[in-house]
Design a protein around this motif. Structure first.
Motif, PDB file in Angstrom:
ATOM      1  N   GLU A 197       0.827  -1.212   0.000  1.00 26.36           N
ATOM      2  CA  GLU A 197       0.000   0.000   0.000  1.00 26.36           C
ATOM      3  C   GLU A 197       0.859   1.258   0.000  1.00 26.36           C
ATOM      4  O   GLU A 197       0.411   2.318  -0.474  1.00 26.36           O
ATOM      5  N   PHE A 198       2.086   1.193   0.526  1.00 23.05           N
ATOM      6  CA  PHE A 198       2.984   2.333   0.394  1.00 23.05           C
ATOM      7  C   PHE A 198       3.391   2.515  -1.070  1.00 23.05           C
ATOM      8  O   PHE A 198       3.549   3.651  -1.541  1.00 23.05           O
ATOM      9  N   ILE A 199       3.555   1.420  -1.788  1.00 23.09           N
ATOM     10  CA  ILE A 199       3.795   1.509  -3.240  1.00 23.09           C
ATOM     11  C   ILE A 199       2.604   2.171  -3.917  1.00 23.09           C
ATOM     12  O   ILE A 199       2.753   3.048  -4.780  1.00 23.09           O
ATOM     13  N   MET A 200       1.402   1.756  -3.513  1.00 22.11           N
ATOM     14  CA  MET A 200       0.180   2.344  -4.079  1.00 22.11           C
ATOM     15  C   MET A 200       0.081   3.834  -3.761  1.00 22.11           C
ATOM     16  O   MET A 200      -0.288   4.652  -4.627  1.00 22.11           O
ATOM     17  N   MET A 201       0.424   4.226  -2.555  1.00 19.35           N
ATOM     18  CA  MET A 201       0.375   5.641  -2.180  1.00 19.35           C
ATOM     19  C   MET A 201       1.336   6.462  -3.034  1.00 19.35           C
ATOM     20  O   MET A 201       1.008   7.578  -3.463  1.00 19.35           O
ATOM     21  N   GLY A 202       2.526   5.925  -3.298  1.00 21.63           N
ATOM     22  CA  GLY A 202       3.470   6.637  -4.156  1.00 21.63           C
ATOM     23  C   GLY A 202       2.954   6.804  -5.562  1.00 21.63           C
ATOM     24  O   GLY A 202       3.108   7.875  -6.178  1.00 21.63           O
ATOM     25  N   ALA A 203       2.300   5.759  -6.094  1.00 22.77           N
ATOM     26  CA  ALA A 203       1.756   5.850  -7.449  1.00 22.77           C
ATOM     27  C   ALA A 203       0.646   6.889  -7.529  1.00 22.77           C
ATOM     28  O   ALA A 203       0.580   7.688  -8.481  1.00 22.77           O
ATOM     29  N   TYR A 204      -0.243   6.900  -6.534  1.00 19.65           N
ATOM     30  CA  TYR A 204      -1.317   7.895  -6.534  1.00 19.65           C
ATOM     31  C   TYR A 204      -0.765   9.308  -6.327  1.00 19.65           C
ATOM     32  O   TYR A 204      -1.338  10.286  -6.825  1.00 19.65           O
ATOM     33  N   THR A 205       0.327   9.434  -5.599  1.00 21.23           N
ATOM     34  CA  THR A 205       0.969  10.752  -5.462  1.00 21.23           C
ATOM     35  C   THR A 205       1.406  11.267  -6.826  1.00 21.23           C
ATOM     36  O   THR A 205       1.192  12.439  -7.170  1.00 21.23           O
ATOM     37  N   GLY A 206       2.021  10.389  -7.623  1.00 20.09           N
ATOM     38  CA  GLY A 206       2.410  10.781  -8.978  1.00 20.09           C
ATOM     39  C   GLY A 206       1.219  11.179  -9.815  1.00 20.09           C
ATOM     40  O   GLY A 206       1.284  12.140 -10.604  1.00 20.09           O
ATOM     41  N   TYR A 207       0.094  10.448  -9.674  1.00 25.15           N
ATOM     42  CA  TYR A 207      -1.121  10.783 -10.432  1.00 25.15           C
ATOM     43  C   TYR A 207      -1.652  12.164 -10.051  1.00 25.15           C
ATOM     44  O   TYR A 207      -2.005  12.973 -10.919  1.00 25.15           O
ATOM     45  N   VAL A 208      -1.707  12.462  -8.754  1.00 24.35           N
ATOM     46  CA  VAL A 208      -2.223  13.763  -8.297  1.00 24.35           C
ATOM     47  C   VAL A 208      -1.312  14.891  -8.768  1.00 24.35           C
ATOM     48  O   VAL A 208      -1.788  15.960  -9.206  1.00 24.35           O
ATOM     49  N   VAL A 209       0.001  14.678  -8.716  1.00 24.55           N
ATOM     50  CA  VAL A 209       0.932  15.711  -9.170  1.00 24.55           C
ATOM     51  C   VAL A 209       0.716  15.998 -10.653  1.00 24.55           C
ATOM     52  O   VAL A 209       0.765  17.166 -11.092  1.00 24.55           O
ATOM     53  N   GLN A 210       0.451  14.964 -11.446  1.00 29.31           N
ATOM     54  CA  GLN A 210       0.209  15.185 -12.870  1.00 29.31           C
ATOM     55  C   GLN A 210      -1.069  15.967 -13.122  1.00 29.31           C
ATOM     56  O   GLN A 210      -1.170  16.688 -14.125  1.00 29.31           O
ATOM     57  N   LEU A 211      -2.061  15.823 -12.236  1.00 31.60           N
ATOM     58  CA  LEU A 211      -3.274  16.628 -12.374  1.00 31.60           C
ATOM     59  C   LEU A 211      -2.975  18.108 -12.163  1.00 31.60           C
ATOM     60  O   LEU A 211      -3.593  18.972 -12.795  1.00 31.60           O
ATOM     61  N   ILE A 212      -2.032  18.397 -11.284  1.00 29.91           N
ATOM     62  CA  ILE A 212      -1.699  19.789 -10.975  1.00 29.91           C
ATOM     63  C   ILE A 212      -0.690  20.341 -11.975  1.00 29.91           C
ATOM     64  O   ILE A 212      -0.795  21.491 -12.418  1.00 29.91           O
ATOM     65  N   LEU A 213       0.315  19.524 -12.344  1.00 30.18           N
ATOM     66  CA  LEU A 213       1.365  19.945 -13.275  1.00 30.18           C
ATOM     67  C   LEU A 213       1.230  19.121 -14.557  1.00 30.18           C
ATOM     68  O   LEU A 213       1.684  17.976 -14.608  1.00 30.18           O
ATOM     69  N   PRO A 214       0.600  19.651 -15.587  1.00 30.99           N
ATOM     70  CA  PRO A 214       0.375  18.863 -16.812  1.00 30.99           C
ATOM     71  C   PRO A 214       1.646  18.538 -17.587  1.00 30.99           C
ATOM     72  O   PRO A 214       1.625  17.684 -18.462  1.00 30.99           O
ATOM     73  N   ASN A 215       2.755  19.233 -17.295  1.00 30.94           N
ATOM     74  CA  ASN A 215       4.019  18.890 -17.939  1.00 30.94           C
ATOM     75  C   ASN A 215       4.543  17.605 -17.292  1.00 30.94           C
ATOM     76  O   ASN A 215       4.939  17.597 -16.127  1.00 30.94           O
ATOM     77  N   TYR A 216       4.543  16.518 -18.067  1.00 28.97           N
ATOM     78  CA  TYR A 216       4.825  15.212 -17.483  1.00 28.97           C
ATOM     79  C   TYR A 216       6.265  15.092 -16.985  1.00 28.97           C
ATOM     80  O   TYR A 216       6.525  14.380 -16.021  1.00 28.97           O
TER      81      TYR A 216
END
Length: 642
Positions: A385-404
């Motif tokens: 689940e810590f792996i999952m939390m890191g992946a969702y963190t990346g997803y949320v950051v991409q929502l805020i910063l569209p430059n991948y």
């Protein structure tokens, strides 16, 4: 008189020259063939068009294939047109001048598929020398899809003027292919075939396979021709005998139902074929009765198993090459064998790269667990689940910063910070009360795992969320037609190396690493030296959780980001740590390599069932642990005694 004749000749030549520059005139000369073409008649029209060299010819051919050519019913003139309701926008085939007219007084030309293929072959001749490189590439793609002997000469003619290195290399390759298949000179064909020995592409192998194409046959004696091999008819007796029957070399097998019906239909005075009915309760007597009827010509002959065996042994079953020249087929066979050897080595290297890539993913997933479980002895079922939390963190950051690219750079340290903090909270609230109680730790962290999954579902839903990689990570590194690896997997491999060296540096070269090793080996002695074991345990657990979060960003670029994604890696992570050797970073690396390569190897042997591959892998690991319970890299010294 002579002067008049010369004037008439000049006039006729002028008219002819003018007509040669007029596509409509060529079309009118062959109006019937253009309006209703067939594969046999359209060639005459195309020859005249190609000979004219008019720049408008390829445009017309493209529109003809697309069924965008219409004919005026009154004048017989041809136009390129597009229809909108019942109105046609007409374009003159020579001048390009546009007009409109009703479609009711025009007929659309609808060449069938065979005619369109012939037109396409003629169109390729123009496109090979087209100024637009895109059109030249399209022509080469067309030739590669539908190779024909007639395409060899246009390719040779178009090679000299090709200034694009890539297109020139492609033309040379296709010339080799066509020469190998359709060349007139056997020596040139053999040379072209030999030049393919270093080409492992699917196209090259297809060319050689087409040269080595065979037809199967059967004969009563050794056949003539370029024989590929003699077949063993006993491998499939039924099918082989059917081939004999179809070739007229053996009688058909009479079904048992027809034998019975024939016997019933030929009962005369209580006998069949001279045999009393009372004796027909035995198979051999029924066969004798049927043979007697066959000798009289009443029924077809009976075929027994012995007859089938004799017939098969007396016939020759064979495969004969479509290519008549054995020199050509021998060269093609030798070249194809050499290519298959190269392909085998290439597939081995490709499988190795796949195993290395999977090992990198498992190492990323397990390296955090190697700290929490290997160094601290904590069975953390919530590690996934810590792996999952890191992946969702990346997803949320991409929502805020569209430059991948920017979002990826921000997501990596942010994921570490978030999961590091979550790990510390978990250690302070739960884990610190359960040290040296592995069963309670397992149950507690398993409950936390379920809770974290449900929280993620409530926040992000059950659908997979995209974690998009930057453009520079898109695509794959293509070494050959056989060997290729995606840039994302290369990035994960690099990230795994970075983690490896960073973790080794922290554990071997920093004060924190020294204190972690001290607390792990002897907490009491470490405390007497002024080290706070509680603080070190907290920091160690947070470090392992933070590394899992960063790993989640890397894995999220490759796998789907869902609330259950961590569960897909928790089992492999524990296996990696246990098989490699608990408490060893290099052991974790070795365990990841063993499991990754083992899984890819089993999947290669059984590619249709990945679940079976994982099952076999687990069984192998269970056996491995029986013989080496301390893992590949066994701990030494006091850690080994513990």
């Amino acid at each position: 008189m002579v002067r008049v004749l010369l004037s008439l000749m000049w006039l006729l030549a002028s008219v002819s020259l003018a007509s040669a520059q007029d596509l409509q005139s060529i079309l009118q000369t062959h109006a019937q063939e253009v309006a209703k073409p067939s594969r046999n008649s359209v060639g005459v029209v195309l020859d005249d068009m190609v000979a004219s060299g008019l720049p408008q010819v390829p445009v017309f051919l493209e529109q003809w294939i697309a069924r965008s050519v219409w004919q005026d019913d009154a004048t017989g003139l041809f136009y390129i047109a597009s229809e909108d309701d019942n109105t046609l926008t007409l374009r003159d085939v020579d001048s390009g001048e546009e007009t409109t007219a009703s479609s009711e007084v025009f007929s659309q030309l609808r060449p069938n598929g065979g005619v369109r293929r012939v037109i396409g072959t003629a169109l390729v001749q123009f496109q090979l020398s087209d100024p637009d490189p895109v059109r030249r590439q399209a022509a080469l793609d067309s030739i590669s899809r539908r190779s024909d002997a007639s395409q060899l000469e246009p390719l040779l003619a178009a090679l000299a003027g090709e200034d694009d290195p890539a297109l020139r290399a492609r033309k040379e390759q296709l010339i080799n292919f066509l020469t190998a298949r359709f060349g007139d000179d056997p020596e040139q064909r053999v040379a072209a075939i030999a030049s393919l020995s270093s080409d492992t592409s699917v196209e090259a192998r297809a060319v050689l396979s087409q040269i080595l194409a065979v037809d199967s046959g059967v004969a009563s004696a050794q056949p003539a021709g370029n024989i590929a091999r003699i077949l063993d008819p006993m491998e499939d007796r039924a099918a082989s005998y059917e081939d004999l029957v179809e070739a007229g070399l053996a009688p058909a097998i009479v079904p048992a139902s027809e034998v019975r019906a024939a016997l019933e239909a030929n009962i005369v005075d209580g006998r069949v074929g001279g045999i009393p009915l009372a004796q027909l309760n035995r198979q051999d007597r029924r066969d004798d009765a049927y043979r007697a009827l066959a000798r009289d010509g009443i029924v077809p002959p009976l075929v027994t198993q012995d007859d089938i065996t004799t017939a098969l042994q007396n016939a020759v079953f064979y495969e004969v090459y479509d290519e008549d020249d054995p020199i050509i087929t021998n060269a093609a066979r030798a070249t194809l064998d050499a290519i298959q050897t190269r392909v085998g080595w290439a597939q081995t290297l490709d499988l190795t790269l796949d195993g290395l890539s999977l090992a990198s993913i498992y190492f990323l997933a397990a390296i955090g667990l190697a700290i929490t479980f290997g160094q601290m002895g904590v069975i953390n079922m919530a590690h996934g689940e810590f792996i999952m939390m890191g992946a969702y963190t990346g997803y949320v950051v991409q929502l805020i910063l569209p430059n991948y690219t920017v979002s990826l750079i921000v997501a990596l340290p942010l994921a570490f910070a978030i999961t590091f903090g979550a790990g510390i909270v978990m250690e302070r609230l739960v884990i610190r009360h359960l040290y040296h109680r592995p069963l309670e730790t397992l149950l507690a962290t398993f409950g936390i795992s379920i809770a974290l999954q449900q929280i993620a579902k409530n926040i992000f839903g059950t659908q997979a969320r995209p974690l998009t990689s930057p453009d520079w990570l898109g695509g794959a590194l293509v070494i050959s037609d056989v060997i290729q690896i995606s840039y994302i997997r290369i990035a994960i491999f690099v990230l795994a190396l970075v983690f490896l060296f960073a973790l080794l540096y922290i554990l071997k070269r920093t004060r924190l690493g020294l204190e972690v090793r001290a607390v792990t080996q002897n907490p009491g002695m470490a405390a007497s030296m002024g080290i706070n074991p509680d603080r070190i345990n907290m920091m160690t657990f947070g470090l392992g959780s933070g590394i899992a979060g960063v790993a989640g960003v890397g894995i999220g670029l490759y796998a789907q980001v869902t609330s259950e994604m961590g569960a897909n890696y928790i089992v492999q992570s524990f296996m990696t740590v246990v098989v490699g050797g608990v408490g060893s970073v290099f052991g974790t690396l070795a365990g990841a390599g063993l499991i990754g390569f083992l899984q890819k190897g089993i999947e290669w042997l059984n590619p249709s069932n990945t679940l079976a591959a994982q099952t076999y892998m687990i069984l192998f690991i269970i056996l491995f642990i029986q013989f080496r319970p301390k893992g590949i890299v066994a701990p030494k010294g006091r850690a080994a005694a513990d």
